[in-house]
Design a protein around this motif. Sequence first.
Motif, PDB file in Angstrom:
ATOM      1  N   ALA A 107       0.827  -1.214   0.000  1.00 20.00           N
ATOM      2  CA  ALA A 107       0.000   0.000   0.000  1.00 20.00           C
ATOM      3  C   ALA A 107       0.862   1.266   0.000  1.00 20.00           C
ATOM      4  CB  ALA A 107      -0.933  -0.015   1.211  1.00 20.00           C
ATOM      5  N   ASN A 108       2.174   1.110  -0.164  1.00 17.62           N
ATOM      6  CA  ASN A 108       3.126   2.245  -0.138  1.00 17.62           C
ATOM      7  C   ASN A 108       3.085   3.015   1.178  1.00 17.62           C
ATOM      8  OD1 ASN A 108       4.038   1.872  -2.836  1.00 17.62           O
ATOM      9  ND2 ASN A 108       2.092   2.746  -3.540  1.00 17.62           N
ATOM     10  N   ALA A 126     -10.320   3.577  -2.409  1.00 22.93           N
ATOM     11  CA  ALA A 126      -9.846   3.572  -3.807  1.00 22.93           C
ATOM     12  C   ALA A 126      -8.357   3.225  -3.859  1.00 22.93           C
ATOM     13  CB  ALA A 126     -10.110   4.939  -4.446  1.00 22.93           C
ATOM     14  N   HIS A 127      -7.582   3.798  -2.936  1.00 20.23           N
ATOM     15  CA  HIS A 127      -6.137   3.513  -2.880  1.00 20.23           C
ATOM     16  C   HIS A 127      -5.878   2.033  -2.592  1.00 20.23           C
ATOM     17  CE1 HIS A 127      -1.911   3.773  -1.933  1.00 20.23           C
ATOM     18  NE2 HIS A 127      -2.152   3.259  -0.746  1.00 20.23           N
ATOM     19  N   LEU A 128      -6.625   1.474  -1.646  1.00 11.47           N
ATOM     20  CA  LEU A 128      -6.425   0.059  -1.293  1.00 11.47           C
ATOM     21  C   LEU A 128      -6.828  -0.856  -2.444  1.00 11.47           C
ATOM     22  CD1 LEU A 128      -7.663   0.129   2.415  1.00 11.47           C
ATOM     23  CD2 LEU A 128      -5.343  -0.414   1.650  1.00 11.47           C
ATOM     24  N   LYS A 129      -7.934  -0.528  -3.107  1.00 10.95           N
ATOM     25  CA  LYS A 129      -8.380  -1.360  -4.226  1.00 10.95           C
ATOM     26  C   LYS A 129      -7.349  -1.352  -5.350  1.00 10.95           C
ATOM     27  CE  LYS A 129     -12.926  -1.299  -5.227  1.00 10.95           C
ATOM     28  NZ  LYS A 129     -14.328  -0.795  -5.350  1.00 10.95           N
ATOM     29  N   THR A 130      -6.768  -0.204  -5.603  1.00  9.65           N
ATOM     30  CA  THR A 130      -5.762  -0.103  -6.667  1.00  9.65           C
ATOM     31  C   THR A 130      -4.452  -0.778  -6.256  1.00  9.65           C
ATOM     32  OG1 THR A 130      -6.736   1.994  -7.274  1.00  9.65           O
ATOM     33  CG2 THR A 130      -4.563   1.509  -8.203  1.00  9.65           C
ATOM     34  N   SER A 131      -3.939  -0.398  -5.089  1.00  9.46           N
ATOM     35  CA  SER A 131      -2.599  -0.881  -4.721  1.00  9.46           C
ATOM     36  C   SER A 131      -2.610  -2.379  -4.405  1.00  9.46           C
ATOM     37  CB  SER A 131      -2.028  -0.077  -3.554  1.00  9.46           C
ATOM     38  OG  SER A 131      -2.884  -0.135  -2.430  1.00  9.46           O
ATOM     39  N   SER A 162     -10.980  -6.109  -6.074  1.00 10.16           N
ATOM     40  CA  SER A 162     -12.075  -5.579  -6.899  1.00 10.16           C
ATOM     41  C   SER A 162     -13.231  -5.031  -6.063  1.00 10.16           C
ATOM     42  CB  SER A 162     -12.579  -6.659  -7.858  1.00 10.16           C
ATOM     43  OG  SER A 162     -13.124  -7.733  -7.127  1.00 10.16           O
ATOM     44  N   HIS A 163     -13.497  -5.622  -4.903  1.00 14.75           N
ATOM     45  CA  HIS A 163     -14.639  -5.197  -4.098  1.00 14.75           C
ATOM     46  C   HIS A 163     -14.277  -5.213  -2.618  1.00 14.75           C
ATOM     47  CE1 HIS A 163     -16.550  -6.800  -7.749  1.00 14.75           C
ATOM     48  NE2 HIS A 163     -17.475  -5.893  -7.547  1.00 14.75           N
ATOM     49  N   VAL A 164     -14.809  -4.265  -1.877  1.00 15.07           N
ATOM     50  CA  VAL A 164     -14.692  -4.308  -0.417  1.00 15.07           C
ATOM     51  C   VAL A 164     -16.046  -3.923   0.182  1.00 15.07           C
ATOM     52  CG1 VAL A 164     -12.238  -3.645  -0.457  1.00 15.07           C
ATOM     53  CG2 VAL A 164     -13.983  -1.891  -0.080  1.00 15.07           C
ATOM     54  N   ARG A 165     -16.213  -4.232   1.460  1.00 22.32           N
ATOM     55  CA  ARG A 165     -17.387  -3.775   2.205  1.00 22.32           C
ATOM     56  C   ARG A 165     -16.906  -2.797   3.272  1.00 22.32           C
ATOM     57  NH1 ARG A 165     -19.626  -9.065   4.540  1.00 22.32           N
ATOM     58  NH2 ARG A 165     -17.419  -9.497   4.544  1.00 22.32           N
ATOM     59  N   ILE A 166     -17.610  -1.712   3.430  1.00 21.74           N
ATOM     60  CA  ILE A 166     -17.187  -0.724   4.432  1.00 21.74           C
ATOM     61  C   ILE A 166     -18.368  -0.337   5.329  1.00 21.74           C
ATOM     62  CG2 ILE A 166     -15.507   0.264   2.797  1.00 21.74           C
ATOM     63  CD1 ILE A 166     -17.344   2.862   2.941  1.00 21.74           C
ATOM     64  N   ILE A 167     -18.047   0.232   6.485  1.00 19.21           N
ATOM     65  CA  ILE A 167     -19.026   0.937   7.307  1.00 19.21           C
ATOM     66  C   ILE A 167     -18.421   2.301   7.591  1.00 19.21           C
ATOM     67  CG2 ILE A 167     -20.317   0.990   9.478  1.00 19.21           C
ATOM     68  CD1 ILE A 167     -20.076  -2.032   9.611  1.00 19.21           C
TER      69      ILE A 167
END
Lengths: 270, 270
Positions: free
Chosen positions: B130-131, B155-160, B164-169
């Motif tokens: 994740a740099n 967006a940074h985590l999905k790219t680095s 493709s998909h995450v779930r968040i609260i």
Amino acid sequence: MAEKAVTKKSYTVQEVIDLVLKEGKLDILKETVDTIKAGNPDTVVTGIVTTMFPTISVIKEAARLNANFIIAHEPSFYNHNDSPDWVKNNAVLKEKRQLLEKHKIAVWRFHDYCHALKPDAVNYGLAKKANWLPYFKTGEVMLTIPGTTLQELVAHLKTSLKISHVRIIGDPEQPCERIALLPGAWGGQRQVSTAESEEPDVLIVGESPEWETVEYIRDAGLLGRKIALIVLGHAVSEEPGMEWFTEWFQPKIADVKITHIASKDPFTWL
Amino acid sequence: MAEKAVTKKSYTVQEVIDLVLKEGKLDILKETVDTIKAGNPDTVVTGIVTTMFPTISVIKEAARLNANFIIAHEPSFYNHNDSPDWVKNNAVLKEKRQLLEKHKIAVWRFHDYCHALKPDAVNYGLAKKANWLPYFKTGEVMLTIPGTTLQELVAHLKTSLKISHVRIIGDPEQPCERIALLPGAWGGQRQVSTAESEEPDVLIVGESPEWETVEYIRDAGLLGRKIALIVLGHAVSEEPGMEWFTEWFQPKIADVKITHIASKDPFTWL
């Protein structure tokens, strides 16, 4: 003409619980997580709210409705036994308790008894909501539905249960007829045991440990077995059970209003 | 001119394991799940594959690469202790074992030792990918990164991490600077304890029991706390750790080729 006096019967929290057990023909469990989590058994009930998780939203909505008794299927305090010391000095738990005290709201967990009803209210409620009652048998997790594909099955579940997103494993074109219905979080051991013993086309679960059931199903598919997994989400998978319980219980306690408030999917999907 | 004989050093499975422990300066654990799950410690290693889960795909790819030793972070047989009797007569497990025997592939779980490395290879690998290495401290799960929003962080985590998909609260616009990095499945108690003691802006986990951490974070947010949750998925959250381990270990065993094969996200998101 003299007005006729209308006397409503009133119930305490404990009397409501006793009525559920009596009407459900439920044997008293010696070991159960179904205890009063907040409030007092002697409080006179002004209204009942049913839900999956007694979230802060659900508590506030209950207060707005002047309902001082929440019957919740799942824990109030983030662990199965609702131990306040599961995490020491849990400030969120403390604030939640203060909110319940402020509104003088009692909470009873209705989990073990809910699943002990005949039929299990959660499985029956889910089958009912998915229009599968013709295929449902009390005491059985297996249902044989008219043949469909995994993709069509997912679309049907999303529409009938009003779920926005699910995660699946399996070929979307795979035929699905024999369904294992395990809403909630039964754990990998029961989920995998059911997959092995019943050999369903698809296992439908609420949630599942990823290193257990999820990897088992992934490997099974890679070995050529036609078995799929649909993960609905814990709250949304069991909510129809609490809806059904509400329908079932309301006529038995006509003088107290019961409102079902859905906990809803906690996640935003990105 | 005579050709110079090139003698490659060869290693048995046990010698590879011993080399990992020696180079990692790891104390021998008396109780550990890091045992040989398949194959023989005396087998001469023809090549090594590293991965998160030794799926059927990973095993077949290892065989294709003529690598007969898989070092996997997570269980082979769908339960933490890899007990073959966790589910009786598990036909999928039996077929997986037969596949491993057919290809004469050994599997060693590298979990407890992997987390015992200094730094923990999983946390370091994730921070590296994740740099975030400038913000990473060995032995700490907390990182303070340059201020961003939850949405930008996702967006940074999905790219680095190529997820493709995450779930968040949480509110997508919420500021995020103090991050608790808990890849994998540490369980609700550790996740909630970290949330309470460290008060991060966001908790990043691999997976989480929905009745524990997920409902805790939902309630915390509803009570006005600025704490978010990002659920990356178990396999994809720890895979960078096994990638990093591969980079770290390859120069120490130059005569044996190590190939990292990602287990990948098991789910299709619908």
